[in-house]
Scaffold this motif. Structure first.
Motif, PDB file in Angstrom:
ATOM      1  N   TRP A 105       0.878  -1.160   0.000  1.00 28.93           N
ATOM      2  CA  TRP A 105       0.000   0.000   0.000  1.00 28.93           C
ATOM      3  C   TRP A 105       0.912   1.206   0.000  1.00 28.93           C
ATOM      4  N   ARG A 106       0.815   2.036  -1.026  1.00 27.90           N
ATOM      5  CA  ARG A 106       1.749   3.155  -1.149  1.00 27.90           C
ATOM      6  C   ARG A 106       1.021   4.484  -1.047  1.00 27.90           C
ATOM      7  N   ALA A 107       1.535   5.330  -0.161  1.00 28.43           N
ATOM      8  CA  ALA A 107       1.053   6.696   0.000  1.00 28.43           C
ATOM      9  C   ALA A 107       2.216   7.502   0.563  1.00 28.43           C
ATOM     10  N   GLU A 108       2.227   8.784   0.290  1.00 31.71           N
ATOM     11  CA  GLU A 108       3.336   9.621   0.741  1.00 31.71           C
ATOM     12  C   GLU A 108       3.543   9.535   2.253  1.00 31.71           C
ATOM     13  N   ALA A 109       2.456   9.463   3.007  1.00 27.35           N
ATOM     14  CA  ALA A 109       2.551   9.407   4.473  1.00 27.35           C
ATOM     15  C   ALA A 109       3.001   8.045   4.988  1.00 27.35           C
ATOM     16  N   PHE A 110       3.004   7.030   4.125  1.00 27.79           N
ATOM     17  CA  PHE A 110       3.342   5.667   4.529  1.00 27.79           C
ATOM     18  C   PHE A 110       4.406   5.093   3.595  1.00 27.79           C
ATOM     19  N   PRO A 111       5.658   5.527   3.729  1.00 24.79           N
ATOM     20  CA  PRO A 111       6.705   5.042   2.821  1.00 24.79           C
ATOM     21  C   PRO A 111       6.980   3.547   3.008  1.00 24.79           C
ATOM     22  N   VAL A 112       7.354   2.913   1.906  1.00 27.41           N
ATOM     23  CA  VAL A 112       7.675   1.483   1.949  1.00 27.41           C
ATOM     24  C   VAL A 112       8.997   1.306   2.683  1.00 27.41           C
ATOM     25  N   ILE A 113       9.011   0.403   3.665  1.00 32.36           N
ATOM     26  CA  ILE A 113      10.227   0.087   4.416  1.00 32.36           C
ATOM     27  C   ILE A 113      10.994  -1.022   3.703  1.00 32.36           C
ATOM     28  N   LYS A 114      10.285  -2.123   3.464  1.00 35.86           N
ATOM     29  CA  LYS A 114      10.875  -3.272   2.773  1.00 35.86           C
ATOM     30  C   LYS A 114       9.749  -4.123   2.201  1.00 35.86           C
ATOM     31  N   ASP A 115       9.897  -4.530   0.969  1.00 35.47           N
ATOM     32  CA  ASP A 115       8.925  -5.391   0.296  1.00 35.47           C
ATOM     33  C   ASP A 115       7.501  -4.850   0.447  1.00 35.47           C
ATOM     34  N   LEU A 116       6.656  -5.530   1.206  1.00 38.75           N
ATOM     35  CA  LEU A 116       5.252  -5.150   1.351  1.00 38.75           C
ATOM     36  C   LEU A 116       4.965  -4.424   2.666  1.00 38.75           C
ATOM     37  N   VAL A 117       6.007  -4.082   3.416  1.00 41.14           N
ATOM     38  CA  VAL A 117       5.860  -3.425   4.723  1.00 41.14           C
ATOM     39  C   VAL A 117       5.990  -1.918   4.553  1.00 41.14           C
ATOM     40  N   VAL A 118       5.010  -1.186   5.085  1.00 40.78           N
ATOM     41  CA  VAL A 118       5.068   0.274   5.035  1.00 40.78           C
ATOM     42  C   VAL A 118       5.249   0.837   6.445  1.00 40.78           C
ATOM     43  N   ASP A 119       5.782   2.051   6.513  1.00 41.68           N
ATOM     44  CA  ASP A 119       5.969   2.752   7.780  1.00 41.68           C
ATOM     45  C   ASP A 119       4.628   3.365   8.180  1.00 41.68           C
ATOM     46  N   ARG A 120       4.019   2.807   9.202  1.00 46.18           N
ATOM     47  CA  ARG A 120       2.701   3.246   9.662  1.00 46.18           C
ATOM     48  C   ARG A 120       2.782   4.242  10.818  1.00 46.18           C
ATOM     49  N   THR A 121       3.935   4.861  11.002  1.00 46.39           N
ATOM     50  CA  THR A 121       4.135   5.777  12.130  1.00 46.39           C
ATOM     51  C   THR A 121       3.084   6.879  12.162  1.00 46.39           C
ATOM     52  N   ALA A 122       2.759   7.477  11.018  1.00 45.19           N
ATOM     53  CA  ALA A 122       1.775   8.561  10.987  1.00 45.19           C
ATOM     54  C   ALA A 122       0.423   8.068  11.514  1.00 45.19           C
ATOM     55  N   PHE A 123       0.020   6.884  11.103  1.00 42.33           N
ATOM     56  CA  PHE A 123      -1.243   6.304  11.553  1.00 42.33           C
ATOM     57  C   PHE A 123      -1.185   5.969  13.046  1.00 42.33           C
ATOM     58  N   ASP A 124      -0.056   5.405  13.485  1.00 35.69           N
ATOM     59  CA  ASP A 124       0.100   5.050  14.896  1.00 35.69           C
ATOM     60  C   ASP A 124       0.040   6.278  15.788  1.00 35.69           C
ATOM     61  N   LYS A 125       0.563   7.418  15.326  1.00 37.71           N
ATOM     62  CA  LYS A 125       0.499   8.658  16.109  1.00 37.71           C
ATOM     63  C   LYS A 125      -0.941   9.129  16.280  1.00 37.71           C
ATOM     64  N   ILE A 126      -1.745   8.976  15.243  1.00 33.94           N
ATOM     65  CA  ILE A 126      -3.161   9.353  15.341  1.00 33.94           C
ATOM     66  C   ILE A 126      -3.864   8.478  16.363  1.00 33.94           C
ATOM     67  N   ILE A 127      -3.597   7.197  16.321  1.00 28.18           N
ATOM     68  CA  ILE A 127      -4.223   6.265  17.266  1.00 28.18           C
ATOM     69  C   ILE A 127      -3.754   6.567  18.684  1.00 28.18           C
ATOM     70  N   ALA A 129      -2.844   9.312  19.919  1.00 27.37           N
ATOM     71  CA  ALA A 129      -3.413  10.575  20.381  1.00 27.37           C
ATOM     72  C   ALA A 129      -4.907  10.446  20.675  1.00 27.37           C
ATOM     73  N   GLY A 130      -5.456   9.256  20.485  1.00 30.00           N
ATOM     74  CA  GLY A 130      -6.869   9.025  20.776  1.00 30.00           C
ATOM     75  C   GLY A 130      -7.762   9.137  19.560  1.00 30.00           C
TER      76      GLY A 130
END
Length: 157
Positions: A105-127, A129-130
């Motif tokens: 899944w590719r989006a600017e806010a979720f860069p690909v780390i390796k293969d099919l794994v994306v960096d979900r840090t932006a999403f995790d921060k939203i969660i 924060a409540g």
């Protein structure tokens, strides 16, 4: 004997930001009852036995509720079935001999780390924060979310 399926898989492989490609792999003879995440496990077992790097992919609950398994399958989020997550998409929904393309899944806010794994840090921060969303998924409401009148509640004691 269970039905089997033979697929030609085109899987996104990415070691770093600049080294990425679609690699063609064969997937043969597995049961139609397997879901995509199980198929990926079987594929990775074979790659490890052959001395190759397994395909990195995210998964957590394998129950269709966490969203970790998000992939693009044949150009669609989670694959060809509407309302079905990758970990619930059975291999029987593909035709024997079909070419299946699996990408992250590719989006600017979720860069690909390796293969099919994306960096979900932006999403995790939203969660963290409540933040959350409410979405009607068509399932029965959570029993703890249904208001019960006081009188009826008192009767249950």
């Amino acid at each position: 004997m269970a039905e089997t399926i033979n697929l030609k898989l085109k899987i996104w492989r990415q070691k770093n930001h600049s080294d990425r490609n679609l690699r063609t792999l064969r997937h043969a003879g597995r049961e139609y009852a397997h879901v995509v995440s199980q198929m990926m496990d079987v594929l990775n077992d074979r790659l490890i036995r052959e001395g190759e790097d397994p395909v990195a992919f995210d998964h957590d609950c394998r129950e269709g509720i966490c969203g970790m398994c998000s992939m693009y399958i044949n150009g669609r989020a989670h694959g060809p079935l509407k309302g079905t997550t990758t970990c619930q998409l059975h291999m029987r929904h593909f035709s024997d001999g079909e070419t299946v393309t699996i990408e992250p899944w590719r989006a600017e806010a979720f860069p690909v780390i390796k293969d099919l794994v994306v960096d979900r840090t932006a999403f995790d921060k939203i969660i963290a924060a409540g933040g959350y969303i409410s979405a009607n998924t068509g399932n029965a409401p959570d029993a703890n979310a249904i208001p019960i009148e006081k009188a009826k509640s008192d009767e249950s004691l």
